[in-house]
Design an enzyme around this catalytic site. Structure first.
Site, PDB file in Angstrom:
ATOM      1  CG  ASP A 169      28.773  29.649  20.168  1.00 23.29           C
ATOM      2  OD1 ASP A 169      27.983  28.800  20.638  1.00 23.29           O
ATOM      3  OD2 ASP A 169      29.390  30.482  20.851  1.00 23.29           O
ATOM      4  CB  SER A 190       0.533  44.950  43.018  1.00 22.81           C
ATOM      5  OG  SER A 190      -0.369  45.644  43.817  1.00 22.81           O
ATOM      6  CG  LEU A 191       2.530  40.084  45.276  1.00 24.59           C
ATOM      7  CD1 LEU A 191       3.945  39.532  45.240  1.00 24.59           C
ATOM      8  CD2 LEU A 191       1.543  38.983  45.661  1.00 24.59           C
ATOM      9  CE  LYS A 224       7.461  42.189  45.519  1.00 19.40           C
ATOM     10  NZ  LYS A 224       7.878  43.172  44.545  1.00 19.40           N
ATOM     11  NE  ARG A 261       0.519  45.428  38.502  1.00 20.93           N
ATOM     12  CZ  ARG A 261      -0.020  46.528  38.994  1.00 20.93           C
ATOM     13  NH1 ARG A 261       0.385  47.699  38.572  1.00 20.93           N
ATOM     14  NH2 ARG A 261      -0.982  46.458  39.897  1.00 20.93           N
ATOM     15  CD  GLU A 290       8.974  41.436  38.061  1.00 18.63           C
ATOM     16  OE1 GLU A 290       7.809  40.996  37.937  1.00 18.63           O
ATOM     17  OE2 GLU A 290       9.254  42.500  38.628  1.00 18.63           O
ATOM     18  CB  CYS A 310      38.128  71.593  34.282  1.00 17.49           C
ATOM     19  SG  CYS A 310      38.694  69.944  33.834  1.00 17.49           S
ATOM     20  CB  CYS A 335      41.994  71.483  31.380  1.00 15.78           C
ATOM     21  SG  CYS A 335      40.288  72.018  31.229  1.00 15.78           S
ATOM     22  CB  CYS A 384      35.390  70.424  31.503  1.00 19.22           C
ATOM     23  SG  CYS A 384      36.812  71.177  30.715  1.00 19.22           S
TER      24      CYS A 384
HETATM   25  S1  IVH Z   1       3.216  36.884  42.171  1.00 18.07           S
HETATM   26  C1  IVH Z   1      -1.204  37.875  41.816  1.00 18.07           C
HETATM   27  N1  IVH Z   1       5.746  36.239  42.333  1.00 18.07           N
HETATM   28  O1  IVH Z   1       6.082  41.823  42.316  1.00 18.07           O
HETATM   29  C2  IVH Z   1       0.187  37.665  42.200  1.00 18.07           C
HETATM   30  N2  IVH Z   1       5.199  38.488  41.820  1.00 18.07           N
HETATM   31  O2  IVH Z   1       4.203  43.687  43.955  1.00 18.07           O
HETATM   32  C3  IVH Z   1       1.110  38.203  41.228  1.00 18.07           C
HETATM   33  N3  IVH Z   1       7.170  39.912  41.436  1.00 18.07           N
HETATM   34  O3  IVH Z   1       3.666  42.820  39.997  1.00 18.07           O
HETATM   35  C4  IVH Z   1       2.470  38.371  41.670  1.00 18.07           C
HETATM   36  N4  IVH Z   1       8.692  38.352  41.751  1.00 18.07           N
HETATM   37  O4  IVH Z   1       5.917  42.081  39.105  1.00 18.07           O
HETATM   38  C5  IVH Z   1       4.856  37.227  42.113  1.00 18.07           C
HETATM   39  N5  IVH Z   1       7.939  35.497  42.498  1.00 18.07           N
HETATM   40  C6  IVH Z   1       7.067  36.470  42.266  1.00 18.07           C
HETATM   41  C7  IVH Z   1       7.473  37.775  41.940  1.00 18.07           C
HETATM   42  C8  IVH Z   1       6.499  38.770  41.729  1.00 18.07           C
HETATM   43  C9  IVH Z   1       8.477  39.626  41.453  1.00 18.07           C
HETATM   44  C10 IVH Z   1       6.608  41.253  41.164  1.00 18.07           C
HETATM   45  C11 IVH Z   1       5.494  41.267  40.156  1.00 18.07           C
HETATM   46  C12 IVH Z   1       4.342  41.921  40.822  1.00 18.07           C
HETATM   47  C13 IVH Z   1       4.974  42.625  41.969  1.00 18.07           C
HETATM   48  C14 IVH Z   1       3.978  42.668  43.109  1.00 18.07           C
END
Ligand code: IVH
Length: 690
Positions: free
Chosen positions: A38, A87-88, A120, A141, A177, A410, A413, A428
């Site tokens: 380091d 999103s998913l 996830k 995002r 992420e 309190c 005290c 307090c």
């Molecule tokens: S794939 C088009 N993979 O979950 C597909 N998302 O609800 C894009 N997230 O906005 C997402 N882990 O922020 C993907 N292994 C993973 C993930 C992931 C977390 C989050 C991501 C996304 C949200 C979807």
């Protein structure tokens, strides 16, 4: 050398240093296999920082110094995503997920589709753009179409390469992420609690808040991490998702071990049940598993809906929650007087540990949840050490159990509690006499980032407080050897074996007095932080100290001037004004000044404590109780006007000898008649011991 030649030389050295430091960062953060110490690493980095300071025009956009952060971003630029950030869709059961499998099979007219399972991660989605191998843009995002450009902040995250390696394409976009691991999260919240700031509710909020900080040097301290989960394959270089993610390892990304290809739905379910259990051992939060169709051509065929891809889905874990009974409520008073209710629970097993206590946040929380005495409550664990109550089970409530009434005085005290307009909890107001507030202030004062007085912890502070030796922070400088020596106490715990005792023996006492003496040279910005003014954290203390230069100037300031300083908002400014309006605080500052603490920004030369050792030279030799101890002695010599030298000659004034001093040095000193003194003698010399 001409200026041009000097610049050319600097340019070359900067390139060389950048290359070497990038390499070592990669070894350390990505491969977890450092190849230099380091210390050596810091030396390289310091050299680069110095050169860049001298030649600012030569700073490379991917310079490793960007990791340390620096620039202040006044406002984040809004940037349009090249590819929308979708999103998913979510599923919560095996049934839901089976529907996803059949839908996918139907759409593709296939039966054995390969999936990729990933965790996830519960953090903040980020899109990273690399141009010619250099990280040029990091965007959140936002609304999916337009996000905030937070590049300077993202550059401080060590697991994100600033420069790619290998045969990278000219343009590359990856997504992933940004998360805050539990350790960083707990440390951050502890710090915030310490200065009276609201704690982050969970690591996701903390990660998101950190990315939006104005000052990237602050972000660098937040301990964020990154997991890559998607690669845009604009050049059609790969056949599938798994392959492309693995390829990113060659470019210098850290690839998570939490990814698996699955040949069947059974394998997907196995992955899910494995992580549903194992997630309690992960050092960060996840909220489920993401299942993706592996092949890119299938992904393309499946396409997307307006919001979600049809080729991927999230399986969300049920948050682990258990039902248990509330036995009683304790009220804890913190350093800044905030009263936090803590539930004592019927012990229950949750996510790997037995839980006996849970936080109830504040008075509003108890009211909103409508918690009654002895209620059955559901508790959950997040990234935090203490779990939280998330719901009540009213069906199990006994009729005569009344709603919990927050205390009005309190618990320590007896002062009447106060609630400020717009705040969720009580505090307090007896700041100068309430024992936990006093002890909290004493502990804050000695803490590492404040006065850094080693050799005192919570138990010793309690012992000194109970013996009437510490009533406020000025008392540290009034302690004497005779008062301390011999004090002791055993702190009993539930189990006798873990009882702890603290005592002031000869060495502990001397060490403490030396550490207190040394703290007199701690610079003004840290003294200001150590005073414990509510909401004044380490960073704002530094800014304020540097702005005013001295406590006198700060004392005479106005709200308007305070508000002109970066990072100082209404709350901090108000708090400073009311701190200086309290006579008691002025008295404390005056006393501390009298003891010689630093209340103005000074150069090193002004750090002197006395000139007692003026004109004397010392050799510190032999072994001491710790290497730090030896350094402390050497520092004290200089702070009292003396000089440290390494060789014994006839002009030497004293040798401060520890154990096992080298025989040749000893013989030479004796021959020259140089006085050999002990550590104890030395302390007496500077009036630290009697
Ligand atoms: S794939 C088009 N993979 O979950 C597909 N998302 O609800 C894009 N997230 O906005 C997402 N882990 O922020 C993907 N292994 C993973 C993930 C992931 C977390 C989050 C991501 C996304 C949200 C979807």
């Amino acid at each position: 050398m001409t200026d041009k030649e000097k610049t050319e030389e600097a340019k070359q050295r900067i390139a060389e240093l950048s290359q070497t430091i990038h390499h070592h960062n990669y070894q350390y953060y990505i491969l977890d296999n450092p190849s230099i110490s380091d210390y050596d690493f810091d030396m390289l980095l310091n050299e680069l920082i110095a050169l860049e300071k001298q030649f600012p025009e030569l700073v490379l956009p991917d310079s490793p110094t960007q990791r340390v952060g620096g620039d202040i971003i006044k406002q984040f630029q809004q940037v349009e995503h090249k590819h929308q950030m979708l999103s998913l869709g979510n599923t919560y059961s095996q049934g839901d997920l089976n529907e996803f499998f059949s839908r996918t099979e139907n759409l593709l007219q296939l039966s054995n589709i390969e999936y990729v399972c990933e965790l996830k991660y519960d953090g903040v989605a980020i899109s990273l753009i690399y141009e010619n191998g250099i990280l040029t843009q990091a965007v959140t995002r936002g609304n999916g179409t337009i996000g905030d450009e937070v590049t300077a902040n993202v550059k401080t995250i060590k697991s994100i390469p600033l420069r790619l390696q290998g045969d990278y394409p000219q343009e590359l976009e990856v997504r992933g992420e940004i998360i805050m691991p539990h350790d960083s999260f707990n440390a951050l919240n502890k710090e915030r609690e310490d200065i009276g700031e609201t704690k982050f509710a969970n690591p996701r909020n903390a990660a998101s808040g950190s990315l939006k900080l104005q000052h990237s040097a602050e972000v660098a301290k937040r301990g964020l991490d990154f997991f890559l989960y998607y690669v845009y394959d604009d050049n059609n270089a790969y056949q599938n998702h798994f392959q492309s993610v693995m390829k990113m390892k060659e470019y210098g990304f850290k690839i998570t071990p939490y990814i698996k290809t699955c040949a069947s739905s059974t394998e997907v379910f196995d992955f899910i049940s494995y992580w549903d259990k194992e997630r309690e051992n992960l050092p960060f939060d996840i909220d489920g598993v993401v299942i993706k169709v592996n092949r890119y051509d299938y992904q393309e065929q499946l396409g997307t809906t307006a919001k979600n891809p049809r080729w991927a889905i999230a399986y969300k874990f049920k948050a682990e929650r258990v039902l248990t009974q509330l036995l009683s409520v304790d009220y804890q008073v913190g350093r800044t007087g905030i009263v936090t209710p803590v539930a004592n629970l019927e012990p229950v097993f949750l996510a790997g540990t037995t839980v006996k206590r849970a936080t109830m946040n504040n008075a509003d929380f108890i009211k909103e949840m409508d918690i009654h005495q002895n209620d059955y409550v559901y508790i959950e664990k997040g990234g935090e050490i203490i779990p939280k109550i998330v719901a009540v089970e009213p069906s199990m409530r006994k009729e005569n159990n009344m709603p919990i009434q927050f205390i009005s005085t309190c618990p320590d005290c007896g002062a009447a509690l106060v609630r400020n307009e717009g705040e969720a909890g009580y505090f307090c107001p007896n700041v100068n006499e309430c024992p936990p507030q006093i002890k909290g202030k004493l502990l804050h004062f000695i803490s590492r980032k404040a006065m850094n007085i080693e050799g005192l912890g919570e138990e010793k502070i309690n012992l000194l407080y109970d013996n009437g030796l510490l009533k406020n922070i000025t008392d540290f400088y009034k302690l004497t050897y005779n008062q301390l020596f011999g004090l002791n106490k055993t702190f009993s715990s539930e189990n006798k074996e873990t009882d702890r005792s603290v005592s002031f023996k000869e060495k502990t006492t001397e060490n403490l007095l030396l550490a207190i003496e040394k703290s007199k040279s701690v610079e003004f910005e840290r003294v200001l932080f150590a005073l414990g003014i509510r909401f004044v954290g380490e960073v704002s203390a530094k800014k304020i100290a540097r702005h005013y230069g001295s406590i006198e100037k700060l004392q005479q300031t106005t709200i308007e001037e305070l508000l002109n300083i970066d990072d100082v908002g209404d709350v901090v400014a108000q708090s400073i004004m009311s701190y200086f309006a309290d006579k008691n605080n002025i008295d404390i500052i005056n006393q501390l000044k009298g003891f010689g603490l630093q209340f103005s920004c000074v150069s090193n030369a002004d750090k002197m404590l006395s000139d007692k050792l003026e004109g004397m030279t010392f050799v510190v030799s032999g072994t001491f109780s710790s290497p730090q101890r030896r350094k402390d002695i050497e520092e004290m010599i200089e702070m009292h006007g003396g000089k440290n030298v390494s060789s014994v000659n006839k002009k030497l004034s004293f040798i401060v000898a520890g154990d096992n001093m080298g025989p040749s040095k000893l013989a030479k000193a004796q021959q020259l008649g140089i006085p050999i003194i002990s550590e104890q003698d030395f302390l007496t010399m500077i009036n630290l011991s009697e």
